[in-house]
Each structure stands twice: as structure tokens, then as C-alpha cells.
Enzyme design. Structure first.
Site, PDB file in Angstrom:
ATOM      1  N   SER A  78      -7.695  -7.058 -14.066  1.00  0.00           N
ATOM      2  CA  SER A  78      -7.672  -5.609 -13.974  1.00  0.00           C
ATOM      3  C   SER A  78      -8.773  -5.008 -14.845  1.00  0.00           C
ATOM      4  CB  SER A  78      -6.280  -5.085 -14.367  1.00  0.00           C
ATOM      5  OG  SER A  78      -6.152  -3.714 -14.089  1.00  0.00           O
TER       6      SER A  78
ATOM      7  N   GLU B 248     -10.783  -6.825  -5.998  1.00  0.00           N
ATOM      8  CA  GLU B 248      -9.451  -6.313  -5.681  1.00  0.00           C
ATOM      9  C   GLU B 248      -9.255  -5.024  -6.460  1.00  0.00           C
ATOM     10  OE1 GLU B 248      -6.550  -6.236  -7.930  1.00  0.00           O
ATOM     11  OE2 GLU B 248      -7.836  -6.764  -9.616  1.00  0.00           O
TER      12      GLU B 248
ATOM     13  N   HIS C 244      -3.643  -7.419  -8.314  1.00  0.00           N
ATOM     14  CA  HIS C 244      -2.440  -6.669  -8.654  1.00  0.00           C
ATOM     15  C   HIS C 244      -1.381  -6.841  -7.570  1.00  0.00           C
ATOM     16  CE1 HIS C 244      -5.582  -4.675 -11.035  1.00  0.00           C
ATOM     17  NE2 HIS C 244      -4.628  -4.164 -11.786  1.00  0.00           N
TER      18      HIS C 244
END
Length: 314
Positions: free
Chosen positions: A122, A219, A284
Site C-alpha cells: 500500500s 493495484e 488490498h
């Protein structure tokens, strides 16, 4: 691996062994105490000696979305990395804040320390890029120590554990959702992370401006289609992904309906003329793979696989 203009493969750090000492740091968002406790217990259950950095449980006094002051978060990472007794560093979670500490880290001291596995995803994308540019080190884009997927999903746990201890067993990465978006097969060095963090890092000293010959793994989470479009368009217009060899797409939880996402990715990435895999299973999501960054690999869009040339860790 590719021609001389391709991004280079990065140095693979050594694998872990039972009894090794690992540190947990929080370069980004605040860490819920119950999740931190559970994550530390999980790592100890793998036979690791776990130390928690001094400021992991802090919350910034004014900016409550940060895990403590910028200088403290940067120092926790530097101290853990430079501690000769520490064999790996795990980020507790993502969130936001890693970009704020990159310029506060003593990279000369970090370079003097021995290489070791670095794990996070992330917002930690900003640090993965910094480790690539400053240390020339391959890293692991995988769940943090206090990430819900790690704590709740056995497949997520096993992928990370085997990558750390038995990396030969995780050379082929795939998922039940992986399928070709653009068919084909490509070879290159893995690079990428969270899409919006990559886009926001453009023009900074610790984000690579070009990724020729890369297998680009991206992502994101909670971003509406137009924001994903904006990030992709910015990266395309900047030339950052000119010459990439292939694209592996991860999860897009909370980003909109699958049909719309697929149409967006085809619209923005189809013109690259390279293989694109849909939903390889990292990022995620309730279940996530650990993807090495900086390692040569073959992307087979038709088979829905990413196969590493060598184990993620030496």
C-alpha cells in the site's frame, strides 16, 4: 534478463531462519493495538524473535492519520534497519505517511547496513521505490504485520511465511481470479506497487522516472474509476511506463464494478502492446500474495502466472 536499457535486477537479501530477530515499524498510519498484538504473536509463532520499534504505537498529536511524528517514524526505520541484530523489517501497515519520511531517512547509514528482507504494501510503495533507488535492494510487496488479511487468511499467511523461509516454494505466483486481459508472455524485472502512490511520487528523487523492460505490478483500493484513470493517464503521459514488458494487475477493492475496471485497464494499458494479466491476487484484498519487487520474472498472461527466475530471497 533483457537488453542494456532495461531496469536492472536488484540484490536479493538472505532468507529468514527460525530464531532470527525481526523488527516491526510503522512508517505510515497509526496501528490498532489489537492487530499489532495479534501480528506480533503470529510472527513469534513462526519462530521469530520480534521487536517492536519504540514509536509504532504512537499517533501524531495533530494529524491523526499518521503513526506519530515524521522524525520518529523515520528514525524507527533507520534504527531497525541499521541494528546488526535485526534480520528483517516488517511494516505494521500502510495507510498514509511513508512519503513524508523518505527524505528524513539517513540513506548513507542504511546503505552501510547489511541487506535484509523488507516487507510492506500500500503506502509503503514509496519506501519500496526508495529501497530500489537508494539501496539497490529487492523487497517484498506483501502484507504488513498488522494487516487484517495476514491475521485472518491462511493462504495469505502461508504465502508470506514460505516466501520468507522457503522462497523456492513461491516462485510461481497465481490466483483463481487471474486471467488474460491482453494475451502474451513477457520477461522482465518486477516493479510497482500501489498505483496512486506511484503516480504521486513522479518527479521526486526516490521514484524511478522510467521502467523499461519491467513487469509492472500495480493495484489500489477505494479509488473511483476516474481517479484510477487520472493516475494511469499521468503515468502514461510522463513516459514512466514507456517500454514496460508486461503488466500484472492486482486487486481493486472498492474501486468500482469489475466490468468498468476491466474496460478502464484495457483503454489505458491496451495501447502499450504488452501482455496484461487481470487480478493476479496481490494487494488490498481479503487474500493477498506476496510479490517480490526487483526480481526477474516471466509473466504469462494466458496462463495467469508470474514465475520468478530465482527465489525472492537468497
Amino acid at each position: 534478463m533483457g537488453d542494456a536499457t532495461s531496469i536492472p535486477a536488484l540484490l536479493r537479501p538472505p532468507r529468514l531462519r527460525p530464531g532470527d530477530r525481526v523488527a516491526v515499524v510503522a512508517p505510515s498510519g497509526p496501528v490498532p493495538a489489537d492487530r499489532l498484538e495479534a501480528g506480533v504473536a503470529l510472527l513469534r509463532g513462526w519462530g521469530l524473535d520480534v521487536v517492536v520499534a519504540p514509536h509504532v504505537s504512537d499517533t501524531h498529536p495533530d494529524l491523526r492519520y499518521l503513526a506519530g511524528e515524521d522524525a520518529d517514524r523515520a528514525e524507527d526505520l533507520r534504527a531497525a534497519w541499521c541494528d546488526p541484530s535485526v534480520d528483517a523489517v516488517f511494516c505494521a501497515r500502510g495507510g498514509y505517511g511513508a512519503q513524508r519520511v523518505v527524505d528524513l531517512i539517513d540513506w548513507e547509514a542504511m546503505r552501510a547496513a547489511r541487506p535484509k528482507p523488507f516487507v510492506g504494501f500500500s503506502d509503503i510503495t514509496a519506501l519500496h521505490e526508495a529501497f530500489a533507488t537508494e539501496l539497490g535492494l529487492a523487497t517484498l510487496y506483501g502484507p504488513g504485520a498488522a494487516t487484517p488479511a495476514l491475521l485472518r487468511d491462511r493462504t495469505t499467511r502461508e504465502c508470506l511465511r514460505r516466501t520468507l523461509f522457503e522462497p523456492e516454494s513461491t516462485r510461481v505466483l497465481t490466483s483463481g481470479t487471474a486471467k488474460p486481459l491482453v494475451p502474451g508472455r513477457a520477461h522482465g524485472v518486477t516493479a510497482g506497487g500501489c498505483l496512486t502512490i506511484l503516480a504521486s511520487g513522479l518527479g521526486t528523487p526516490h521514484t524511478r522516472r522510467r521502467l523499461p523492460g519491467a513487469i509492472w505490478v500495480i493495484e489500489d483500493v477505494g479509488e473511483p474509476l476516474y481517479r484510477l484513470d487520472r493516475a494511469l493517464t499521468q503515468l502514461l503521459r510522463s513516459g514512466a511506463v514507456d517500454g514496460v514488458a508486461g503488466v500484472a494487475l492486482g486487486s481493486w477493492s472498492g474501486c468500482g464494478p469489475e466490468d468498468g475496471l476491466r474496460e478502464l485497464m484495457l483503454d489505458r494499458l491496451g495501447g502499450l502492446g504488452v501482455p496484461v494479466v487481470w487480478e493476479l491476487g496481490f494487494g488490498h484484498d481479503e487474500r493477498q500474495l506476496t510479490v517480490p519487487l526487483g526480481v526477474p520474472a516471466v509473466l504469462d498472461a494466458d496462463a495467469g502466472t508470474l514465475t520468478l527466475d530465482a527465489p525472492a530471497l537468497a
